[in-house]
Design an enzyme around this catalytic site. Sequence first.
Site, PDB file in Angstrom:
ATOM      1  N   HIS A 101       0.828  -1.216   0.000  1.00  0.00           N
ATOM      2  CA  HIS A 101       0.000   0.000   0.000  1.00  0.00           C
ATOM      3  C   HIS A 101       0.855   1.255   0.000  1.00  0.00           C
ATOM      4  CE1 HIS A 101       0.492   0.397   4.466  1.00  0.00           C
ATOM      5  NE2 HIS A 101       0.383  -0.916   4.463  1.00  0.00           N
ATOM      6  N   ASP A 103      -0.255   4.292   1.039  1.00  0.00           N
ATOM      7  CA  ASP A 103      -0.529   5.148   2.188  1.00  0.00           C
ATOM      8  C   ASP A 103       0.267   4.714   3.407  1.00  0.00           C
ATOM      9  OD1 ASP A 103      -2.254   2.809   2.192  1.00  0.00           O
ATOM     10  OD2 ASP A 103      -3.284   3.697   3.909  1.00  0.00           O
ATOM     11  N   ASP A 134       6.475  -0.352   6.554  1.00  0.00           N
ATOM     12  CA  ASP A 134       5.032  -0.518   6.358  1.00  0.00           C
ATOM     13  C   ASP A 134       4.490   0.466   5.320  1.00  0.00           C
ATOM     14  OD1 ASP A 134       2.370  -1.269   6.796  1.00  0.00           O
ATOM     15  OD2 ASP A 134       2.141  -0.027   8.575  1.00  0.00           O
ATOM     16  N   GLU A 168      -4.924   1.306   2.866  1.00  0.00           N
ATOM     17  CA  GLU A 168      -4.928   0.137   3.741  1.00  0.00           C
ATOM     18  C   GLU A 168      -4.996   0.544   5.206  1.00  0.00           C
ATOM     19  OE1 GLU A 168      -3.141  -2.964   6.337  1.00  0.00           O
ATOM     20  OE2 GLU A 168      -2.452  -0.922   5.965  1.00  0.00           O
ATOM     21  N   GLU A 169      -4.343   1.648   5.551  1.00  0.00           N
ATOM     22  CA  GLU A 169      -4.276   2.069   6.948  1.00  0.00           C
ATOM     23  C   GLU A 169      -5.628   2.512   7.496  1.00  0.00           C
ATOM     24  OE1 GLU A 169      -1.894   1.391   8.668  1.00  0.00           O
ATOM     25  OE2 GLU A 169      -0.030   1.453   7.531  1.00  0.00           O
ATOM     26  N   GLU A 196       2.059  -7.518   2.593  1.00  0.00           N
ATOM     27  CA  GLU A 196       2.952  -7.092   3.663  1.00  0.00           C
ATOM     28  C   GLU A 196       3.086  -8.148   4.753  1.00  0.00           C
ATOM     29  OE1 GLU A 196       1.330  -4.034   6.397  1.00  0.00           O
ATOM     30  OE2 GLU A 196      -0.380  -4.006   5.024  1.00  0.00           O
ATOM     31  N   HIS A 394       4.294   1.873  12.633  1.00  0.00           N
ATOM     32  CA  HIS A 394       3.448   2.892  13.269  1.00  0.00           C
ATOM     33  C   HIS A 394       4.144   3.607  14.417  1.00  0.00           C
ATOM     34  CE1 HIS A 394      -0.688   1.208  11.735  1.00  0.00           C
ATOM     35  NE2 HIS A 394       0.253   1.189  10.807  1.00  0.00           N
TER      36      HIS A 394
END
Length: 433
Positions: A101, A103, A134, A168-169, A196, A394
Amino acid sequence: MASKLLLLPFVLLVGTALSTNPLSEKLQEQLKNPAVVNFREYLRIDTSRSENLPVGVEFWRQQAAEAGLEFAVYAPAGKPICVLTRVGADPELPSIMLNSHMDVVAAVPSEWTYPPYEAHVDEEGNIYGRGAQDTKDIAIQYLEAVRRIDALNVTLQRTIHITLMPDEETGGFEGIRPFIASPEYKALNVGFALDEGLSSPTDDIYATYQDRRAWSIEITVKGSGGHGSSMPADIAIKKLQKLINVMMRYRKPLEKALKSVSSLEYGAYTTLNINMINGGLAANIIPETFTLVADMRLCPAENATEILSVVNSWAEFAGNGTTVKFLRREMESLATPIDESNPFWVTMKETITQMGYNLVPVVCPATSDMLHVRNTGTPAIGFAPKRRTTPRIHAADEYLNIDIFLQGIDIYVPLIINLANVPASGQESVVAN
């Protein structure tokens, strides 16, 4: 397995200490590597903001043109989805999807050692940036592996699609969810997907075959408002306190259970966290409402209908006027078989094992785009060769070491070749409950 696996030679770079010099000769050479250049350029695009997604699209359009790959952009729900395609020798065979992804989650610069969108490289060869783990790393590794396969002039029977999702997030509501229901996705004829994976502090490589189900729960409590000098009895904060207390009582045994398990077992347990509390207009006004947002992740064994009853009971306990709204609620998460019934898994396991690594299957503690792909009946594995890497997804100071990044490309080359040459077996849909 009847077919013979192709295992290309690769160079295992040992952890040779870099010079204390900020720019050692080795590091200077690595920074010129086109794969590293592309990775750092991609990291510098702040795709935590939707308005920057078009910049990401143009980045991928340019990469596709340079690599000689077909390029398409779809937007079934508004946000752009990029698809880079290398057509196989037998396009009728179900294809291989390599998903990631664009984003990323937001970053607070003051919490980082280096600016989160600068792609700073320290003297140890660590690249810092939001998305380094990520999942901007694997997107570039996919691309560079396909470039290398083309340079080797290796025949791939199946078509390869590199797909870049936009949200995705935030749950995939404008990305993977509408995309898999679209005729454009069906035309891709996906038979197996990689997506991922997890960082590993050891040399083991994790493979996620099922995701926990994400529930984002918004609960609003209501009460009497008024001037800050008054003292009404039925105030919203009392109900909020009751709500938090009952939720923390539910959380206590979950927290206790997780104290005795390893990170590999985390996905087998349900978790609950209160992540946001909003309310109040001014210092001298009693608020009429407070809103709480909780993040709950249901393990595979958890009964979603029973949990729904539990959440509703929290609202009832808090008192009249309390309402529940689900910002996200995944009721089902199917598993991809990791046994002899799945030829893609067999190929993957043999390839990674022959390279000298240990492939460890685990339940993903988070929720990825692959939940939705698996739920359509397509087998999918979360995989990322982030070895010897402290998980920073994150978190501040998200990073990936250049050696590990480049070794990851070495791993993807034979893996993609072998997956793309899995012979037709009539077992393309092998998802189990």
